[in-house]
Design a protein around this motif. Structure first.
Motif, PDB file in Angstrom:
ATOM      1  N   ILE A 192       0.841  -1.206   0.000  1.00 61.69           N
ATOM      2  CA  ILE A 192       0.000   0.000   0.000  1.00 61.69           C
ATOM      3  C   ILE A 192       0.872   1.250   0.000  1.00 61.69           C
ATOM      4  CG2 ILE A 192      -1.880   1.186   1.172  1.00 61.69           C
ATOM      5  CD1 ILE A 192      -2.448  -1.551   2.559  1.00 61.69           C
ATOM      6  N   LEU A 193       1.947   1.201   0.798  1.00 65.37           N
ATOM      7  CA  LEU A 193       2.857   2.344   0.825  1.00 65.37           C
ATOM      8  C   LEU A 193       3.477   2.547  -0.560  1.00 65.37           C
ATOM      9  CD1 LEU A 193       4.208   4.491   2.617  1.00 65.37           C
ATOM     10  CD2 LEU A 193       6.121   2.922   2.869  1.00 65.37           C
ATOM     11  N   ALA A 194       3.814   1.435  -1.199  1.00 67.29           N
ATOM     12  CA  ALA A 194       4.415   1.526  -2.527  1.00 67.29           C
ATOM     13  C   ALA A 194       3.443   2.192  -3.498  1.00 67.29           C
ATOM     14  CB  ALA A 194       4.812   0.149  -3.033  1.00 67.29           C
ATOM     15  N   ILE A 195       2.147   1.900  -3.360  1.00 70.95           N
ATOM     16  CA  ILE A 195       1.146   2.533  -4.236  1.00 70.95           C
ATOM     17  C   ILE A 195       1.193   4.047  -4.065  1.00 70.95           C
ATOM     18  CG2 ILE A 195      -1.336   2.844  -4.576  1.00 70.95           C
ATOM     19  CD1 ILE A 195      -1.695  -0.098  -4.108  1.00 70.95           C
ATOM     20  N   VAL A 196       1.222   4.480  -2.806  1.00 69.48           N
ATOM     21  CA  VAL A 196       1.221   5.922  -2.546  1.00 69.48           C
ATOM     22  C   VAL A 196       2.510   6.565  -3.058  1.00 69.48           C
ATOM     23  CG1 VAL A 196       1.187   7.660  -0.724  1.00 69.48           C
ATOM     24  CG2 VAL A 196      -0.305   5.692  -0.574  1.00 69.48           C
ATOM     25  N   VAL A 197       3.628   5.888  -2.786  1.00 70.93           N
ATOM     26  CA  VAL A 197       4.926   6.463  -3.134  1.00 70.93           C
ATOM     27  C   VAL A 197       5.142   6.469  -4.639  1.00 70.93           C
ATOM     28  CG1 VAL A 197       7.390   6.071  -2.988  1.00 70.93           C
ATOM     29  CG2 VAL A 197       5.995   5.881  -0.953  1.00 70.93           C
ATOM     30  N   LEU A 198       4.838   5.346  -5.275  1.00 71.68           N
ATOM     31  CA  LEU A 198       4.987   5.257  -6.723  1.00 71.68           C
ATOM     32  C   LEU A 198       4.136   6.308  -7.399  1.00 71.68           C
ATOM     33  CD1 LEU A 198       4.765   1.420  -7.270  1.00 71.68           C
ATOM     34  CD2 LEU A 198       6.684   2.823  -7.924  1.00 71.68           C
ATOM     35  N   GLY A 199       2.890   6.423  -6.937  1.00 73.59           N
ATOM     36  CA  GLY A 199       1.949   7.320  -7.580  1.00 73.59           C
ATOM     37  C   GLY A 199       2.330   8.771  -7.410  1.00 73.59           C
ATOM     38  N   GLY A 200       2.988   9.069  -6.325  1.00 71.36           N
ATOM     39  CA  GLY A 200       3.304  10.468  -6.065  1.00 71.36           C
ATOM     40  C   GLY A 200       2.522  10.928  -4.869  1.00 71.36           C
TER      41      GLY A 200
ATOM     42  N   TRP B 259      15.264   9.186  -7.696  1.00 74.03           N
ATOM     43  CA  TRP B 259      15.006   9.935  -8.914  1.00 74.03           C
ATOM     44  C   TRP B 259      14.051  11.094  -8.668  1.00 74.03           C
ATOM     45  CZ3 TRP B 259      11.041   8.603 -13.115  1.00 74.03           C
ATOM     46  CH2 TRP B 259      11.233   9.433 -14.224  1.00 74.03           C
ATOM     47  N   ARG B 260      12.893  10.769  -8.047  1.00 74.20           N
ATOM     48  CA  ARG B 260      11.895  11.805  -7.769  1.00 74.20           C
ATOM     49  C   ARG B 260      11.380  11.622  -6.355  1.00 74.20           C
ATOM     50  NH1 ARG B 260       8.987  13.987 -12.582  1.00 74.20           N
ATOM     51  NH2 ARG B 260       7.598  14.715 -10.999  1.00 74.20           N
ATOM     52  N   PRO B 261      12.027  12.317  -5.389  1.00 75.32           N
ATOM     53  CA  PRO B 261      11.730  12.050  -3.985  1.00 75.32           C
ATOM     54  C   PRO B 261      10.266  12.228  -3.597  1.00 75.32           C
ATOM     55  CG  PRO B 261      13.690  13.391  -4.193  1.00 75.32           C
ATOM     56  CD  PRO B 261      13.107  13.278  -5.565  1.00 75.32           C
ATOM     57  N   ARG B 262       9.492  12.973  -4.379  1.00 77.16           N
ATOM     58  CA  ARG B 262       8.090  13.125  -3.980  1.00 77.16           C
ATOM     59  C   ARG B 262       7.162  12.201  -4.754  1.00 77.16           C
ATOM     60  NH1 ARG B 262       6.570  17.779  -0.434  1.00 77.16           N
ATOM     61  NH2 ARG B 262       8.520  18.806  -0.019  1.00 77.16           N
ATOM     62  N   GLY B 263       7.723  11.252  -5.493  1.00 74.54           N
ATOM     63  CA  GLY B 263       6.888  10.281  -6.188  1.00 74.54           C
ATOM     64  C   GLY B 263       6.798  10.571  -7.671  1.00 74.54           C
ATOM     65  N   LEU B 264       6.367   9.556  -8.426  1.00 71.75           N
ATOM     66  CA  LEU B 264       6.401   9.667  -9.882  1.00 71.75           C
ATOM     67  C   LEU B 264       5.491  10.758 -10.423  1.00 71.75           C
ATOM     68  CD1 LEU B 264       6.577   6.098 -11.413  1.00 71.75           C
ATOM     69  CD2 LEU B 264       8.258   7.928 -11.481  1.00 71.75           C
ATOM     70  N   LEU B 265       4.246  10.748  -9.986  1.00 73.50           N
ATOM     71  CA  LEU B 265       3.292  11.699 -10.547  1.00 73.50           C
ATOM     72  C   LEU B 265       2.979  12.827  -9.574  1.00 73.50           C
ATOM     73  CD1 LEU B 265       0.745   9.415 -12.394  1.00 73.50           C
ATOM     74  CD2 LEU B 265       2.684  10.656 -13.318  1.00 73.50           C
ATOM     75  N   ALA B 266       3.943  13.100  -8.669  1.00 80.25           N
ATOM     76  CA  ALA B 266       3.666  14.118  -7.660  1.00 80.25           C
ATOM     77  C   ALA B 266       3.419  15.458  -8.341  1.00 80.25           C
ATOM     78  CB  ALA B 266       4.832  14.232  -6.701  1.00 80.25           C
TER      79      ALA B 266
END
Lengths: 304, 445, 296
Positions: B367-375, B417-424
């Motif tokens: 679940i954390l990965a979902i949030v982090v990956l998504g941004g 690469w993007r500390p705030r997530g991919l689609l942040a």
């Protein structure tokens, strides 16, 4: 009484192992102010490397136990140290000065990756290993109960004390130790007066990994089985030990480790073994609420 | 002038090759040291004993890949530096976020389109694999809900919760217990389960939310584990490792999805089909997910929601403005827990059976990965990431054991690469000027 | 309720024109005494400056006043024109801003960098909006009560944005503003909690001479038209001497002088603290000029 004494001995042995892991948490926290979530996995990797080294020695036909132990100890320390260095280099160094949650999340990611990487490469089944140091000293009898200190427990305790002496020397007497303490107090200033901060932080991770790898070896010898999942709980408990002793304090980490070891073995002996992990966790929460600086920690003054 | 340029390039050419070779060589040595015990050798179980298996080919491949990869990277980097005349490279600012901007600025349109697809989907898919597709979609929806719930805690309030699965478990178990013991309907059990989870959030949060961020992370991690230990060991109530079975299925506002008289099909003059129940459940979850989304969007524009984000940015400044940090954190924690609880109820009611196995740390990490990956903070990102994480492993089942490994590696790489997530991407909660005004001011400045 | 009555007693005596009365304030960190028995009064509608050499304990005074540190000894009485007496040392950190309406800024600017300029100012009105939205419950239901409260909040934000010339950039991320604008925005944000006392920690640090002059006008404006008392820590003597009504000089945590700018400038103990014990001609003249410079 006899039962109590036996638990005391067991607790101290277990506590030494936790203490060695806890030092890694406390040192890294001291220098970069962050919990290294992957530290428990470093310990697990140490345990795997020691098992594999034993197997290699077995294949080479080295059966003289003291020699085997020394070789395994050295191999494990060196190779795990390299893992510690790599983890810092990949997951933490690029994130220095980044968004607050980023290094924490990358540490979690590292922990998951290491755990599952070992599972994929070494298999998910538990790895049993033949007892290597057998026998022990019977201290005294009481009724039909013997209080026994096994040679293995003596080995663990002696090794821990020796490591502690060596480590204290390293921190207080050597140039590396001085640089390390300087970075702990003020990283920017240390950099300005010519300390290579990046290298010092790397060395801190290596030192932590080396101590954790010895703990991994000890666990392998003591329990005879390991699997890829042992890092999680041990890491949790060692972290509790570091907080209990006062995070950032090296003697505190060892003291905390011993206390957690004792609490766990007495809890298992006198209460229910199922809830021993709950007990450790309860201690963590209580310490954090009532004395966040731990037993030997310095109070943290908030910088505004 | 031209001669000079030629000279420099000629002089730097060998300088690019050798450092690159050296770098690649060092990297390969490192791989040898790292991989020798864990990759090159394997402690194989053989009956009660361990035997050593040697896999030098595997180690060799790893070393070769590392050498070539590192060499190419270093070589290209060196050449680029040489072309720029040895000047230090300009650092790029945390990647290009034009895709993130595009996706997030059109979130409303995309969201509505997605919703439309989700609503039409059960009616247009061919019957042959309908059951399977709806099953997967329901899982997908549950993860979206979990992601949006955790997004409140991690993405908006900036509290790293590593034991989110605990609230998922509390929701699932309270639903199961209430439904099996009291026989109450889904529509009573669902809010109760959510409230229970929120209550647990407050109980856990109250003592620990005043702690520093990383202490909070480890305490929540421990809490997740403790809940699991209790579920396993508290046999009389939780059924121990066997879990709880026979959880009543969802009803259509009191009308059961059963065959024959009084069932949903006969009441509505339809032919009985076991699919009705599954499709209805899917729609209920879809509805709940949409509600979660609207709720979060609205919360962001309310004082409590703005305080979440302010707290994430600077807690000390918040205190100096008279914001009570503990209360604000508690509200985020409790709301996040409540959505976790709702998702847990859906998990319970869909499977009809739950056991502690479903609530391990791995689940929290997913679940954390979902949030982090998504941004972090991006609603759209959560949907994308949930799709990636739920649907990809379904298509690549043979690589299941590499799934968690890939998660871990992805989390590290994305943070680097993007500390705030991919689609942040952050859309302001309130504007004083229309969007194009901003651009004109920037140009003027 | 017990807490309230402790923090808001009725039998405390303070001078009638006092806004903030500091008595015997002492703060120790372990063996180090950062502030030693400090007493002074900040009066209503006045700008009170706290000056002193580096490490004199100025920021520590602020941290005690605004609840980030609990003083070891001492009483901090705030006389709120509407709400009466508050004993700040007994109040939890965030309540000092919430109930006693004491606002502050920070030496190293602490904005919410990812939020926009406007959002920064609206977050500052959190407590008022929280009440209007019934702790967000009413806000969820789209009742008009919240939207009108939010409109009011935006109006207040607009007022301050216009004052400092940030209106056009209201939708910028605060972190993208130039340094001087960030300083001004932080002051606006503090004003948005509608304070009775505004504590500014080195507001002129890093500003160019022109910006310093603008700051003077802004602060004088705040004192005149808003009737807010200002407590100021500053090294820039051109700001301090120009706008302060009253100066308190600290050295090594102790008060060494207290009075009007005129008085402080000519006080031999102050000159000694800034210049050192020995009479050294080279360096000190510069500092002496600096001390005197603002008035010229």
């Amino acid at each position: 009484m006899a039962y109590f004494l036996q638990q005391l001995i067991n607790g101290l042995t277990l506590g030494s192992i936790y203490g060695l892991i806890a030092i890694g948490y406390t040192m890294v926290y001291g220098i970069i102010g962050m919990i290294n979530f992957a530290h428990g996995e470093i310990y697990m990797i140490g345990a795997f490397i020691s098992v594999i080294t034993f197997l290699v020695l077995g294949e080479l036909g080295i059966s003289y136990i003291p020699l085997a132990l020394v070789v395994v100890l050295l191999c494990t320390m060196v190779l795990t140290g390299v893992w510690g260095w790599t983890v810092e280099r990949i997951a933490y160094r690029p994130l220095r000065g980044s968004f607050r949650l980023a290094p924490l999340i990358s540490a979690i990611g590292m922990s998951i990756a290491l755990q599952n990487g070992v599972q994929v490469s070494q298999g998910a089944r538990v790895k049993p290993i033949q007892p290597i140091i057998q026998g022990g000293l019977t201290l005294f009898h009481q009724g039909d109960f013997d209080v026994v200190v096994s040679y293995l427990q003596i080995f663990i305790l002696v090794l821990t004390v020796a490591l502690m002496i060596g480590f204290t020397w390293l921190i207080t007497r050597t140039s590396l130790g001085r640089q390390q303490r300087a970075c702990e107090q003020d990283r920017t200033m240390a950099g300005l007066v010519g300390v290579n901060v990046d290298r010092t932080i790397s060395m801190t991770f290596v030192m932590g990994a080396v101590l954790a790898s010895v703990a991994g070896l000890m666990v392998t010898l003591q329990y005879g089985v390991i699997d890829f999942y042992i890092g999680f709980l041990a890491g949790m408990k060692a972290f509790t030990a570091a907080v209990l002793g006062g995070i950032g304090s090296l003697p505190g980490a060892m003291l905390g480790g011993l206390l957690i070891g004792l609490i766990e073995s007495f809890w298992s002996a006198y209460f229910t073994i199922e809830y021993k992990d709950v007990a450790t966790f309860g201690i963590l929460v209580l310490v954090l609420i009532f004395r966040p600086t731990g037993l030997l920690g310095k109070p943290e003054v908030e910088k505004v | 002038m031209t001669v000079q340029v030629k000279d420099t390039s000629a002089a730097t050419a060998p300088n690019v090759l050798f450092p690159a070779l050296k770098e690649a060589f060092i990297a390969s040595l490192l791989i040898v040291a790292l991989g020798l015990p864990l990759l090159g050798l394997k402690a194989d179980n053989q009956g009660p004993d361990l035997v050593l298996t040697k896999r030098w080919d595997l180690l060799g491949i790893a070393v070769a890949v590392m050498f070539v990869g590192r060499f190419v990277l270093a070589f290209l980097r060196g050449q680029k530096a040489a072309r720029q005349g040895g000047l230090p490279q300009e650092k790029k600012k945390s990647g290009d976020n034009s895709i993130a901007r595009l996706l997030n600025q059109n979130a409303k349109v995309l969201g509505l389109l997605g919703l439309l697809c989700a609503i039409l989907m059960p009616f247009v898919i061919p019957d042959a694999n309908a059951r399977y597709v709806i099953f997967i979609s329901t899982t997908f929806m549950i993860y979206i809900m979990l992601g949006w719930g955790l997004n409140i805690v991690v993405g908006l309030a900036g509290l790293l919760d590593l034991g989110y699965v605990a609230f998922y478990a509390v929701g699932a178990y309270s639903y199961a217990l209430i439904a099996t013991h009291f026989g109450w309907s889904f529509w009573i059990c669902l809010p109760l389960a959510g409230l229970f989870a929120a209550f647990f959030g407050v109980v856990l949060g109250f003592p620990v939310l005043r702690l520093r961020g990383d202490y909070l992370a480890i305490v929540t991690l421990g809490f997740g584990e403790i809940i699991r230990v209790i579920l396993i060991n508290w046999g009389p109530v939780t059924g121990g490792p066997n879990g709880i079975g026979g959880i009543p299925a969802i009803s259509f506002f009191g009308i059961e999805f059963s065959r024959g008289e009084g069932g949903f099909a006969s009441d509505f003059g339809l032919e009985y089909s076991s699919m009705h129940k599954i499709i209805f459940l899917y729609f209920v979850i879809l509805g709940m997910a949409v509600l979660t989304n609207l709720f979060t969007q609205r919360m962001r524009k309310l004082p409590a929601g703005r305080a979440w984000e302010a707290l994430r940015e600077d807690e000390i400044a918040c205190r100096s403005l008279g914001i009570n940090p503990t209360n604000i954190k508690l509200s985020a924690f409790a709301l996040g827990a409540m959505f976790g609880g709702f998702a847990g109820s859906f998990f319970s009611v869909r499977a009809g059976f739950i056991s502690p196995e479903s609530f391990t740390f791995i689940e929290s990490a997913v679940i954390l990965a979902i949030v982090v990956l998504g941004g972090m903070g991006s609603q759209m990102g959560v949907v994308m990431a949930a799709a990636l994480i739920v649907l990809l492993p379904e298509t690549f089942r043979q690589f299941a054991e590499y799934r968690m490994l890939a998660f871990g590696v992805a989390m590290v790489l994305i943070m680097v690469w993007r500390p705030r997530g991919l689609l942040a991407f952050r859309e302001p909660t309130i504007r004083l000027h229309p969007k194009d005004h901003q651009a004109s001011v920037k140009e003027a400045a | 309720m017990v807490f309230q009555s402790l923090a808001r007693p009725t039998d405390v005596k303070v001078p009638s024109d006092a806004l903030m009365e500091v008595e015997h304030l002492t703060m120790r960190f372990g063996g180090l005494t950062a502030i030693d028995d400090l007493s002074f009064t900040a009066r209503k509608k006045e700008i009170t400056a706290i000056i002193g050499p580096n490490g004199a304990g100025k920021t520590t005074v602020f941290n005690c006043l605004t609840g980030f540190y609990k003083p070891t000894v001492g009483r901090l009485t705030l006389v709120h024109p509407q709400k009466g007496i508050h004993l700040l040392e007994r109040m939890e950190g965030f309540r000092i801003a919430q109930q006693a309406n004491v606002a502050r800024t920070f030496q190293n600017i602490r904005l919410f960098p990812q939020m926009t300029v406007l959002e920064n100012l609206i977050v500052a009105q959190h407590n008022a909006l929280m009440k209007a939205s019934a702790f967000s419950l009413a806000g969820l239901t789209f009742l008009p009560r919240y939207s009108s409260a939010e409109k009011e909040a935006v109006e207040l934000a607009k007022y301050w944005l216009n004052k400092v010339g940030l209106y056009d950039r209201a939708d910028w991320e605060a972190g993208n503003l130039p340094y001087g604008d960030q300083r001004r925005l932080e002051i606006c944000r503090a004003m948005c909690i509608r304070p009775v006392l505004l504590c500014l920690d080195e507001p002129a640090a890093g500003l160019n001479p022109r910006e310093s002059l603008q700051l003077n006008d802004l602060l004088l404006g705040i004192r005149e038209s808003e009737g807010v008392g200002i407590l100021l820590i500053e090294h820039d003597m051109s700001v301090v001497m120009e706008i302060s009504d009253h100066i308190v000089v600290l050295d090594h945590g102790r008060k060494i002088s207290d009075g009007t700018p005129e008085f402080v400038r000519n006080d031999p103990t102050v000159i000694k603290a800034y210049l050192g014990e020995e009479e050294d001609e080279e360096l000190p003249t510069e500092v002496a000029q600096d001390l005197a410079g603002g008035a010229a």
